[in-house]
Design an enzyme around this catalytic site. Structure first.
Site, PDB file in Angstrom:
ATOM      1  N   LYS A   2     -23.099  28.080  69.054  1.00 54.01           N
ATOM      2  CA  LYS A   2     -22.219  27.947  67.887  1.00 54.01           C
ATOM      3  C   LYS A   2     -21.362  29.194  67.722  1.00 54.01           C
ATOM      4  O   LYS A   2     -20.159  29.099  67.445  1.00 54.01           O
ATOM      5  CB  LYS A   2     -23.057  27.699  66.630  1.00 54.01           C
ATOM      6  CG  LYS A   2     -23.711  26.328  66.590  1.00 54.01           C
ATOM      7  CD  LYS A   2     -24.782  26.270  65.508  1.00 54.01           C
ATOM      8  CE  LYS A   2     -25.542  24.948  65.565  1.00 54.01           C
ATOM      9  NZ  LYS A   2     -26.712  24.917  64.665  1.00 54.01           N
TER      10      LYS A   2
ATOM     11  N   GLN B  66     -29.926  27.696  59.652  1.00 55.92           N
ATOM     12  CA  GLN B  66     -30.596  27.244  60.878  1.00 55.92           C
ATOM     13  C   GLN B  66     -32.054  26.882  60.581  1.00 55.92           C
ATOM     14  O   GLN B  66     -32.730  27.564  59.829  1.00 55.92           O
ATOM     15  CB  GLN B  66     -30.533  28.335  61.951  1.00 55.92           C
ATOM     16  CG  GLN B  66     -30.989  27.880  63.326  1.00 55.92           C
ATOM     17  CD  GLN B  66     -30.103  26.801  63.914  1.00 55.92           C
ATOM     18  OE1 GLN B  66     -28.896  26.822  63.752  1.00 55.92           O
ATOM     19  NE2 GLN B  66     -30.702  25.833  64.579  1.00 55.92           N
TER      20      GLN B  66
ATOM     21  N   ASP C  35     -22.464  22.034  57.298  1.00 57.94           N
ATOM     22  CA  ASP C  35     -23.466  21.294  58.076  1.00 57.94           C
ATOM     23  C   ASP C  35     -23.854  19.985  57.405  1.00 57.94           C
ATOM     24  O   ASP C  35     -24.618  19.203  57.952  1.00 57.94           O
ATOM     25  CB  ASP C  35     -24.706  22.182  58.260  1.00 57.94           C
ATOM     26  CG  ASP C  35     -25.531  21.781  59.471  1.00 57.94           C
ATOM     27  OD1 ASP C  35     -25.004  21.095  60.365  1.00 57.94           O
ATOM     28  OD2 ASP C  35     -26.715  22.155  59.530  1.00 57.94           O
TER      29      ASP C  35
END
Length: 240
Positions: free
Chosen positions: A10, A54, A77
């Site tokens: 990413k 994450q 996200d």
């Protein structure tokens, strides 16, 4: 290990397109309050337009509380309850990145969805459940399977579209696959192994996503796109 790989990928992808990634690492013994406090700092930071938390996180952390601490306008996200609810209702929202990337992939390759029977194996709140909602919105008939599903192989054998999202290597077997089905493997396990036994299942399929190189890059692409959209909205930039 998969998370470490994705964080690196990413970051590299952001740099390629001109975004400046900021990686924030906390000690493993951090509390939910520690994580929420850090998220709130990012919420208030005018330099930050998208926040990705994450996961999985250590067991002492309340993941849902942390996800929902993210500013909904920075939820690149698509993990907040707010954005999930709006997406499920068909209202404009940041979609969960992996399912949204999968839908883009199916659209790009002109995979028919409307009227098809789709089976999603896995019911996580950031993958299986939003995936089911997005397929339903595209007029598929959707079944969500999980650890308590009875006769799982028989359910999967009905599917025109199979989405592997259970997090277990090669869990979905080749003899579960109906000839001509479309296989979407959203799993990533140690050794570059997905959730579907693609080596044996792919020859039975009409199309499939490889692991690696299939769903993963689409997740990253969606994260970047939604960060850019968040920035445009916050800065009042309208697309031509």
């Amino acid at each position: 290990p998969a998370s470490v790989t994705y964080v690196r990928m990413k970051g590299n992808a952001c740099k390629r397109v001109g975004l400046d990634p900021v990686k924030v690492e906390l000690p493993e013994n951090s509390t939910t309050a520690d994580v929420v406090a850090q998220i709130r700092c990012l919420n208030e930071d005018a330099r930050i337009f998208g926040i990705l938390l994450q996961h999985p996180m250590p067991p002492q952390i309340d993941e849902r509380l942390c996800f929902d601490a993210i500013d909904i306008e920075k939820d690149a996200d698509g993990v907040t309850s707010w954005n999930f609810g709006r997406m499920a209702l068909g209202v404009e929202a940041f979609g969960s990145a992996t399912p949204a990337g999968i839908m883009r992939l199916l659209e790009r390759y002109r995979i028919p969805i409307a009227g098809k029977e789709a089976v999603v194996v896995g019911r996580s709140p950031i993958l299986g459940k939003p995936m089911a909602m997005m397929l339903l919105a595209a007029n598929a008939t959707v079944t969500v399977c999980h650890s308590r599903t009875v006769n799982l192989p028989d359910v999967v054998r009905r599917a025109d579209i199979v989405v592997g999202a259970v997090g277990k290597p090669r869990f979905i077997q080749a003899d579960w696959i109906k000839p001509g089905a479309v296989l979407v493997d959203a799993g990533y396990n140690p050794g570059n192994i997905g959730d579907i036994d693609l080596e044996n299942a792919a020859p039975r399929s009409a199309a499939y996503t490889p692991v690696p190189g299939g769903v993963g890059p689409m997740t990253i692409s969606t994260l970047i796109e939604q960060t850019v959209l968040a920035a445009e909205k916050r800065l009042g930039i309208k697309k031509p």
